[in-house]
Design an enzyme around this catalytic site. Structure first.
Site, PDB file in Angstrom:
ATOM      1  CE  LYS A  31      -0.768  -0.409   4.967  1.00 15.06           C
ATOM      2  NZ  LYS A  31      -0.217   0.730   5.465  1.00 15.06           N
ATOM      3  CB  THR A  32       4.170   2.198   1.601  1.00 14.74           C
ATOM      4  OG1 THR A  32       3.482   1.634   3.191  1.00 14.74           O
ATOM      5  CG2 THR A  32       4.716   3.484   1.885  1.00 14.74           C
ATOM      6  CG  ASP A 231      -0.857   4.397   4.985  1.00 17.13           C
ATOM      7  OD1 ASP A 231      -1.404   3.635   4.682  1.00 17.13           O
ATOM      8  OD2 ASP A 231       0.245   4.568   5.320  1.00 17.13           O
ATOM      9  CD  GLU A 232      -1.521   1.970   8.795  1.00 19.59           C
ATOM     10  OE1 GLU A 232      -2.617   1.271   8.984  1.00 19.59           O
ATOM     11  OE2 GLU A 232      -0.432   1.583   8.730  1.00 19.59           O
ATOM     12  CD  GLN A 262      -2.761  -4.463   8.752  1.00 15.65           C
ATOM     13  OE1 GLN A 262      -1.624  -4.159   9.469  1.00 15.65           O
ATOM     14  NE2 GLN A 262      -2.642  -4.648   7.288  1.00 15.65           N
ATOM     15  NE  ARG A 637       2.535  -6.376  11.154  1.00 14.70           N
ATOM     16  CZ  ARG A 637       2.109  -5.436  10.131  1.00 14.70           C
ATOM     17  NH1 ARG A 637       2.807  -4.521   9.380  1.00 14.70           N
ATOM     18  NH2 ARG A 637       0.942  -5.769   9.627  1.00 14.70           N
TER      19      ARG A 637
END
Length: 766
Positions: A31-32, A231-232, A262, A637
């Site tokens: 996504k980044t 983002d997020e 998340q 992670r």
DNA sequence: TGAGAGTTTTTTTTT
DNA sequence: AAAACTCTCA
């Protein structure tokens, strides 16, 4: 061309820019990458000017990384030199002509710095952290004669914060027979305003007031922020949603990226419906789903999915990867938290010695900060280099906060919390009695405390005390001139005052560090600690020195910056932001802090019912689904290998040891993906430090003192060359202390020798 | 008023 | 176990 390495769906998401865009992006799905490519695309292909782009991230670290990646991309893709990027991100508030990247809080702070006077605050406002809030609340309660035992400040802080998060005012509380709460809320808010202070929640709310009451200003920002990326998004709250909505309503160039699996910040007011209802708010939104994971092995993904799948409240989806198979997740049951730590140490050894991992490849995650202690103890004893994110924070230490209160008073003397904090620290004979008189006096005359410091006699205060107050006030005023004028004297904006102009160095007879040192010296703070012989006082003094160092460093990094900018930086930077991930050390952090990061080797620790999932006795709303998402975040992670540990007994608050029950999350993992490792570290060490049951190799015994194994110690061995941002290149000449209190004596070029606290000095091994 | 002894509370996660 | 808070006495 850099675009080539985007997948088809990623490219589509990048190039869809003329309508609202919602991207469901699973863990590790790039996504980044999509966001950075989108910024580069907007800039280079569509020709959108930098300052018309706003990107919001969850941490400042993410902001920094994002802008670095964008710069790289832009330089790589721009055929035309006029599209080459300059520095596009800076922590400074007044960087114009650049893409604005930051957290909601830092972006809002930037806006308020410029505009808050429209709301009746000084632009020199201070930002109150939780501790400051509590102190102010206490003052408010006392002033209004509430009994502190019946009205604990803690309670009202959480009531007020919760209300603010849900965008409710005192009025909304008043309706439900909560007259007192509403009253205290109102008075607290007044006190904040009179103090020219804003709390963390206000940082998000005040821009909304501003926009709603000043359409012209809103229009200006709408014009500026033509393209907005968030983002997020699953972790935004009501206020953040409103903020984005207000700005994007007209042009509708809004792109949000998130993953409902998340969402782990509902306790902070994050509202998962923001992402689930995005399409309601923006019906013309295009939705993209990124479901290919580029981070983990299939085993990790399958395991994580098996757990999170049990949540009712989620959109059904599954990540896939081309990395088939992978190593099974190893599960260890240990006797107690000590053994758990010992086992983790053994496994780290094994990973480093036989699997050729670096310490920096490894992260240890836990649910609560308190769990770090046992692990830390062992790692320290075994001389393994580690870094802790969070926990006891440098800027929250008492002496550091005291020193900062002095600085805050220079910037904003109306700040009563800072004033009360230091008026008699170090002791200058101004006690409770005198302060009570002064408070009454100031309250009656409706002037702020600082102003009334000169009128001690009028307030009926003893001659000696009144004199001390006057002296204190005069001292602050004097340094206000010294510390602030110097900074103000430099050209406004990001102009480099150290740009080699000879005149500037001669007009700057002393650096900021010297002015601050002189100030704190005269205030008596430095002497207070120097005069004590205890090691504790010594450490505190070191911390103050380290603070002064970091002020100097900040000032050099941000030419033209003021002390105010420094204070803001400190208020808004999180621990993850300060984490230098290029040192070769094992990282310890909470599961929450780990969001957005990835590591080859991950330890998930303390998998016990009640701890993870965490259950709070006096709180009925234990959100199992959120805990499960947290587990999902933790496990995802992992790039290569995950270890899960739990202790059969765990000590709480020093004394009483509790029997524990294995976490339901372990039970939820499919059998074929895990491997049980029943061998305890006790048995392992009986075998003369063999490391695990399945491994017959014998490793050198690691005990105390530790044998010197190359690479086992941290990067900062004596004789190593290092670089410091401020002091340049240097060589390590001595070490004392371990881990957090490791201090290094470094001889820098030009024969300058400095003693630095390794944890905060941010040294880079050369 | 201030230092030191004695007592209580803390632990969910963070911008 | 450690930090924060309260109380007591000089």
């Amino acid at each position: 061309m850099a675009k080539a390495d985007l997948s088809a769906i990623q490219r589509e998401a990048v190039q869809c820019i003329d309508q609202p865009v919602l991207i469901f992006a699973g863990a590790g799905s790039g996504k980044t990458k999509v966001l950075t490519h989108k910024i580069a695309y907007l800039r280079n292909e569509v020709g959108i000017p930098d300052d018309n782009i706003l990107a919001v991230t969850f941490t400042n670290k993410a902001a920094r990384e994002m802008s670095q990646r964008v710069v790289k991309l832009i330089d790589a893709t721009a055929s035309d030199s006029r599209y080459k990027a300059g520095p596009i991100w800076s922590p400074m508030l007044h960087s114009n002509g650049a893409v604005q990247v930051g957290t909601f809080h830092s972006i809002c702070a930037r806006i308020l710095r410029k505009e808050i006077h429209h709301l009746g605050y000084k632009n020199d406002f201070v930002i109150y952290d939780a501790d400051d809030q509590l102190r102010l609340l206490k003052m408010v309660l006392e002033q209004n004669e509430y009994d502190l035992d019946l009205h604990p400040p803690q309670h009202y802080r959480s009531v007020i914060s919760r209300a603010k998060n849900g965008m409710k005012g005192p009025v909304d509380l008043a309706t439900k027979a909560k007259g007192e709460e509403a009253d205290i809320f109102t008075k607290y808010q007044e006190a904040l305003k009179n103090s020219h202070a804003v709390d963390f929640d206000d940082l998000l709310l005040l821009p909304l007031d501003l926009f709603n009451n000043h359409p012209k200003i809103l229009n200006r920002y709408r014009k500026t922020f033509q393209y907005i990326l968030v983002d997020e998004y699953q972790d935004t709250n009501r206020a953040q949603f409103e903020f984005v909505k207000l700005l994007a309503q007209k042009h509708r160039h809004i792109c949000v990226v998130g993953d409902d699996d998340q969402s782990i910040y509902s306790w902070r007011g994050a509202d998962i419906t923001n992402i689930l209802n995005f399409e309601k708010e923006f019906p013309d939104a295009e939705v993209f789903k990124l479901e290919q994971n580029y981070r983990s092995t299939a085993i990790i993904l399958d395991a994580a999915h098996a757990v999170v799948e049990r949540n009712q409240n989620r959109a059904d989806k599954k990540l896939w990867t081309e990395r088939k198979g992978g190593e099974a997740i190893q599960i260890y049951a240990l006797e107690n938290e000590r053994e758990e730590a010992e086992q983790i140490f053994n496994l780290i050894q094994e990973e480093v010695l036989s699997n050729k991992r670096r310490f920096g490849d490894i992260v240890i995650l836990y649910r609560t900060n308190a769990q770090s202690r046992a692990i830390e103890d062992i790692l320290r004893r075994r001389t393994i280099a580690y870094k802790i994110i969070g926990g006891i924070k440098f800027y929250e230490r008492k002496e550091v906060k005291d020193a900062m209160a002095y600085l805050r008073l220079l910037v904003n003397p109306s700040d009563p919390v800072s004033l009360e904090r230091i008026i008699n620290f170090p002791p200058r004979a101004i006690g409770e009695t005198s302060m009570n008189r002064l408070r009454t006096f100031a309250h009656e005359r409706k002037i702020d405390l600082f102003k009334s410091l000169g009128s001690g006699l009028e307030a009926g205060i003893q001659v000696k005390q009144a004199g001390a107050m006057k002296d204190f006030k005069a001292m602050i005023k004097r340094y206000q001139g010294l510390a602030l004028n110097k900074d103000r004297g430099s050209p406004a904006g990001p102009v480099d005052e150290y740009s080699g102009m000879e005149s500037s160095s001669s007009s700057h007879n002393f650096g900021v560090d010297e002015v601050v040192t002189a100030f704190l010296e005269e205030a008596g703070l430095i002497a207070h600690f120097r005069n004590q012989e205890t090691t504790e006082a010594h450490d505190r003094l070191e911390n103050i020195k380290e603070l002064i160092n970091s002020i100097e460093e900040f000032h050099i990094e941000n030419p033209g910056s003021t002390i105010r900018d420094f204070l803001e930086d400190v208020a808004l930077l999180s621990d993850v932001d300060r984490w230098a991930d290029d040192t070769n050390a094992v990282t310890l952090m909470t599961l929450h802090s780990a969001k957005g990061l990835e590591f080859p080797v991950v330890f998930l620790t303390g998998l016990e019912e009640g701890l993870f999932p965490l259950i709070r006795m006096n709180d009925d709303e234990n959100d199992e689904e959120e805990e499960r998402r947290l587990f999902y975040v933790g496990l995802t992670r992992t790039q290569d290998k995950a270890y899960i540990t739990y202790a059969k007994q765990r000590r709480k608050w020093g004394s009483n040891t509790l029997e524990t029950v294995m976490s339901r999350f372990i039970r939820e993992l499919p059998d074929n993906l895990v491997e049980w490792k029943p061998l305890t570290s006790k048995e392992a060490s009986k075998n003369g430090s063999r490391i695990s049951s399945g491994d017959s190799r014998v490793y050198p015994k690691v005990g105390h003192p530790a044998p010197v194994v190359q690479g086992i110690l941290d990067d900062f061995v004596i004789g190593a060359w290092v670089e410091h941002k401020l002091f340049g290149k240097g060589r390590i000449m001595g070490r004392e202390g371990v881990a957090d209190s490791l201090k290094l004596t470094v001889e820098f070029e030009g024969n300058k020798t400095k003693k630095l606290v390794a944890k905060y000095a941010n040294l880079h091994r050369l």
